[in-house]
Design an enzyme around this catalytic site. Structure first.
Site, mmCIF file in Angstrom:
data_model
loop_
_atom_site.group_PDB
_atom_site.id
_atom_site.type_symbol
_atom_site.label_atom_id
_atom_site.label_comp_id
_atom_site.label_asym_id
_atom_site.label_seq_id
_atom_site.Cartn_x
_atom_site.Cartn_y
_atom_site.Cartn_z
ATOM 1 N N ARG A 1 11.896 4.792 12.969
ATOM 2 C CA ARG A 1 10.590 5.411 12.774
ATOM 3 C C ARG A 1 9.648 5.167 13.954
ATOM 4 N NH1 ARG A 1 8.538 4.787 6.931
ATOM 5 N NH2 ARG A 1 7.337 6.585 7.697
ATOM 6 N N ALA B 1 2.769 -0.725 4.991
ATOM 7 C CA ALA B 1 2.186 -0.711 6.337
ATOM 8 C C ALA B 1 1.577 -2.059 6.725
ATOM 9 C CB ALA B 1 1.127 0.382 6.441
ATOM 10 N N ASN C 1 7.761 -5.778 -0.452
ATOM 11 C CA ASN C 1 7.722 -4.631 0.453
ATOM 12 C C ASN C 1 6.266 -4.463 0.852
ATOM 13 O OD1 ASN C 1 7.511 -2.160 1.685
ATOM 14 N ND2 ASN C 1 8.934 -1.129 0.309
ATOM 15 N N HIS D 1 12.372 -2.963 3.008
ATOM 16 C CA HIS D 1 11.818 -1.653 3.348
ATOM 17 C C HIS D 1 12.771 -0.562 2.872
ATOM 18 C CE1 HIS D 1 8.679 -3.403 5.797
ATOM 19 N NE2 HIS D 1 9.570 -4.227 6.271
ATOM 20 N N GLU E 1 11.982 -9.733 2.464
ATOM 21 C CA GLU E 1 11.189 -8.532 2.760
ATOM 22 C C GLU E 1 12.094 -7.317 2.676
ATOM 23 O OE1 GLU E 1 8.434 -8.775 6.091
ATOM 24 O OE2 GLU E 1 9.059 -6.815 6.773
ATOM 25 N N ARG F 1 4.971 11.051 -2.376
ATOM 26 C CA ARG F 1 4.571 11.018 -0.977
ATOM 27 C C ARG F 1 5.778 11.131 -0.048
ATOM 28 N NH1 ARG F 1 4.272 5.217 1.326
ATOM 29 N NH2 ARG F 1 3.949 5.599 3.547
ATOM 30 N N TYR G 1 11.037 8.919 1.742
ATOM 31 C CA TYR G 1 11.114 7.866 0.731
ATOM 32 C C TYR G 1 11.866 8.277 -0.540
ATOM 33 C CZ TYR G 1 7.493 5.858 3.708
ATOM 34 O OH TYR G 1 6.801 5.363 4.771
ATOM 35 N N PRO H 1 0.794 -1.225 0.000
ATOM 36 C CA PRO H 1 0.000 0.000 0.000
ATOM 37 C C PRO H 1 0.826 1.274 0.000
ATOM 38 C CG PRO H 1 -0.096 -1.094 2.139
ATOM 39 C CD PRO H 1 0.539 -2.052 1.201
ATOM 40 N N ASN H 2 0.379 2.221 -0.805
ATOM 41 C CA ASN H 2 0.947 3.566 -0.904
ATOM 42 C C ASN H 2 2.281 3.599 -1.648
ATOM 43 O OD1 ASN H 2 -1.124 5.024 0.659
ATOM 44 N ND2 ASN H 2 -0.391 3.777 2.361
#
Lengths: 149, 149, 149, 149, 149, 149, 149, 149, 149, 149, 149, 149
Positions: free
Chosen positions: H108, H78, H75, H101, H99, H18, H23, H10-11
């Site tokens: 964070r 969230a 990835n 990120h 995985e 964004r 990012y 998502p996103n």
């Protein structure tokens, strides 16, 4: 012309049918009608969106960001308490935004006390029924609305 | 004639002087003026009260209950997060009531996320600045305000 | 002559008006009358004090300590659960003391289960209504009362 | 004729022998004698029961419920803090009941602060020694005792 | 011939008398009758056991293990949430076993959400009333029952 | 004619392929066949639905509520432990409902111990494999099924 | 001329009378005398303030901020551990400030380990008795004191 | 020919638009181009997939499992922190998986520290930007990649 | 003549039958034989006691205290982790006592890490099998054993 | 002649180089010089010790205890928050001791709020920069310093 | 010439000997050889360091900072989860840094899920075996490496 | 010839000097002498090692593993409660090992209740003073000692 997007999350399509002792007997259509009546005569486009799918709501927020709308009113329903992805979508949109809840979440189950999404909004209105949407609308049209985040 | 009591809690007398990056540069007098302007022409008495003392605020709520006022707007400041006595006072008053916070408490320290007092109010408006008081006022005068608890 | 101080904390001045389904319909004056009737004929001075202010209650406890009264009965209301300062005041007073609650706090909200003040008293009576004050009174006049802490 | 059942839980048969600095040097027989002296001349049957077994105490509570006694005084000892089954037994009995602790549990280990059983009683008296049983007795004979739950 | 042991724990002897709004008005005898009717005509011995004592239940489980019965149905009542000893007994018995609860424990107090014993059973049926015992019985007689652990 | 909706949540389309040591080697089609065989000869319509999407499952529950079906059997898979939106959907549907899990969730990871959805169902069957669906079916057709919530 | 405000919170008026094994036998007057002796000959005004009321202490801090004093020394007593309002007052005052505790709070009850107020001060001195006030005074007069927050 | 599936959650379609301070300003198309350039000349098919819907990502993983691809790079955005369903999908797929990120999740918000999905992957690369995907790709083509779970 | 009481708690009567991969294949009789062999020739009476009932174990401890035995060895089994009543019994007995566990509780489930009873013993031996009882025996006969508490 | 040992823990050798926005630009040599200047003319030996090794610091504290020095000033750096061994060393040394932190640990990460070592010192000075060492020095030379523990 | 420091923490000198089912059978020398082979032909100095002592690792990091090396690769072993001092050392060094773990820490004990040190690194690679070091090396030599913190 | 390594951790070199009310007045030399006396006449080499440094203890354990000694007795002192690295070292050594504590850690501070290292040992003896080492020694020489892990 200004545009305000009103997003309603999971189970809000059942408004008026579902647990009326908590959410009242008016429907989402009634809400839309009340907001359009309230906006009447002003140069504002109102865009209503409801979905039970987290992914579709994220898509709609991204679209609103690309459209550069004037503001968003969002009632994320139960996603309020569980969706970091929705928080990311709102934070990434960079739009003025108000979170609204029909019921007072502080009077309900403990798992409804936490809001992930609220921190990505200008503010939150909870417990004032349909009036919460109207107040959010007026806030977004006032001069004081900020870009969220 | 209707009467609305507006109660501001600890440190709100310092509004405009204290941490303006969070609370803005307008003062409590500015808030009173804006609310009176907003009410102008309507048959409503506005009664403003500010105190840094939990006990005095409890006294004022009890008094409002005895007076049978039409509604209360309360910004309990830091007492929001620590005072069960204030919760008891509001719950015992049996009056329509809206809790207001100038800043969005969901964006602040974790110890500001919990509200004892909110569960004794109709609802909460957080993060919309002075506009939150105006929206609370309009809500209390609308037909939908409930007796809290 | 012996002297017993009876201290009632926040919102107890509203007894009989506030949430009668929990606290009953009798008032603080009724309580005073019942205790005076109960004490009748004995050489005991009863001193009643109620305040919604934590600071004033601390002041009254210090005064009682200086007066060297025979004992205290305290219903700290919601301060029971939040006030370390009241605990310090009671612990510092060095007087026989019984904490009383009208309702059974074990049947109520989880935030009412913790008592800071109880650890500075001889003991606690909870849930027996006005009778709790009378039992506390009799205890303090019996030979077995200790100096708290 | 009214009947009051007094139930003492685990290790209370050791009263007077065990940790006298906490529980004093008087025995369970002394307690029985004091209560009988206190009841003297009144038409009340006192039935004393002590067991170290959770199951036997549950059996006795069920029996009391079937007998329809006027009230129970229970000191569940350490079962207070661990036994949901005892809570269920008391809640199911539907009898007026007072929980008594000799010592002030708020001054003791943190694992003694929680009471499962208290929520199934009218109220709790803690820290007043044998006097707690006498006060519980008087409460049960007063007009204000409720059926628990 | 197959043998099924049905064990009911604390306070279940009070079924029909205790809190009927939660547990209904039928008694343990009614349950036994319904299960015997259900089993009727099949070569199965049903052995009912109820006790309020954790120790006696552990004894009965050990006995069932020595007898090599075909399966157990256990409603551990409140011991579900507190007894590691019962978990050990069930895990050590090595028998097919189903845990049954009359009420839906997910709708009840938070302290009833945890089950120590369930992890030593094949599975759990909760909230389906007497029908839960019948379903457990049928499961144990079906080919799919496993030896627990 | 009665209608029962059987809803299977995320990853249950992978049954028989995925982690057979936990979930067995039979597929969702096998389950459907077994349930249809079990229902055979009775006037009941069985409607099977599987989705990996929370939103689609919420949609299907709302549809079932509008259709007024006789009952629902739901295995929410991993959504059991995370989805408040699904809880809201089930609670709002007002239909008799049984939650089923193939494996015994009490023997698995700690994050599988919590169920949001169970509190909106009549009850839960966990750990009995396909038999759990059959027992749920029989329960819904028995006279004792309640409207959930 | 420089001005230093020394604020002492709840129960510190009882210094010398209350729990001398923890706080010593010297009084607040002794402290004032020692600090004045220490300041002697320097152009500094010392202003002592004690209150058991949270609200009055907040008022005094606001007043100090308006006066633009050179620094504050505050011993918030038990309010240290419970008062977010006091934290807000100190943070809003924007004055150099040192928090002082007579006893070493790290050796005391766990509920005294947390300090809300310390984060709004330059630093904290704990456990050094009256000397802590003198060291705080010297720090505030040294060149290195910062405006808190 | 080997096939690697790259799944972005998502996103991540908003990459470059964004929160670029977290990012970066490069887009998902840039990532695809860099990975294709890196793979250039090798016999590997790269299949890119992005979705904001948890259900669609679960569907895509199941498809990859059926296709028997060589490996997955995921990835989960969230969903990393909230989705047990995604964990189940990955664990059930039985494919080598890394995985990734973009940002260092350890720097964070605390709610980003927990990863449900990581336990169903071979390993995790966090904080190395686009390079993380390239390293994951090289790992999957090296001899050391394992089947996850 | 000295007397040592050896108390074994719930499920230890199943030793050798129950979960031999954890507890081994030797029985409680084997343990008794080994200890008697070890004691052989010394003037010591060994008294073995096993019960699955918490109440009976408390009774036996009280009896040992009245007998004034030289020491106790106790393996409270699962009661170790749940029984405050047993802690009270041991603390009240005032006898030298060693707690023994056959398995190393630090390698087992998290709910076996906590010991209520250990704090009422001289010390604990865990994980050394039957040898733990022998070492406890030797300790109690050595000069260094203390009265517990 | 009196001797004061000043112990600085891990990373304090990097003072002036490391994160100057937190710790300032002065070095450990500057600190030593300031303290020697402050002590100038008095009969006191100052012994400075810095190590990044927990073991070496424990060794140095033991040595100081054997030497019978007049006092210790210790800044345990990050060991403050993690080292029980250091707590044991300080508690075992039996020397007057003050813990010093350059920064105000209450304004920093939550993992810096806990101090194991503070409970083994007379007191703590935090947030006053180098001045904290000077105040600790003066305290140790004043008459009021205690032997720690 | 560029210089990369590779730091391996406690027990990594036992690689190949210790728990090969988790860490494989290759040794630290094998790792060094693989990395040197990988770097071969490039102008890069590789400096390998291993220690079981937290203090020595902190010393080595400080040295690397003074040398101004191009980057660090650190596998802090178990110190990852416990050492705030190591976090401080890395944060203070101001060097590009990658944290590497051989095994996937998300698949291991809960106490290995927390990393203090990761927040002071550019990023983390976990679970990819020796390949993780090679990927970290390539990252540090790519243009995208940042100065940590 | 068999070899047993006895490792004593931080502050145990201070035995007899440090807090004798907890640890007694005998020294580490006394312990060594008692153990050598106990071993006297048997073909066993005893190797004593004490260090305040976690790293040195890890080194010594690795050395013992390489030497293939018969067993280890370790008193990790405060490292028991904080050192995962020590747990790893013991688990990696693959040697029979007993953890010993002089005092009963269950009677001490809550932060001493947790043992990381115990899970990598055969078992634990706590609270039996020097006798604990002798019992550990006998256990290691008995036939029942296992390789740890």
């Amino acid at each position: 012309m200004k545009e305000i997007v009103i997003i309603n999350g999971p189970n809000l399509n059942r408004l008026g049918k579902r647990e009326p002792e908590i959410y009242g007997s008016e429907t989402l259509d009634d809400l839309e009608k009340q907001l359009r009546d309230h906006a009447n005569g002003r140069e504002i486009e109102l865009d209503f969106f409801q979905s039970n799918s987290e992914g579709e709501i994220i898509d709609r927020i991204a679209e609103a960001s690309d459209q550069g709308v004037s503001g968003m009113i969002i009632n994320p329903g139960a996603f309020t308490h569980t969706s970091i992805a929705l928080y990311d979508a709102l934070a990434g949109a960079g739009l003025p935004c108000v979170e609204v809840h029909l019921s007072n979440i502080y009077r309900r189950e403990s798992f409804r006390q936490k809001s992930f999404t609220a921190a990505a909004c200008d503010g939150v209105i909870s417990g004032l029924g349909f009036y919460g949407y109207i107040a959010a609308f007026d806030y977004l049209l006032s001069g004081s609305a900020r870009r969220s985040r």
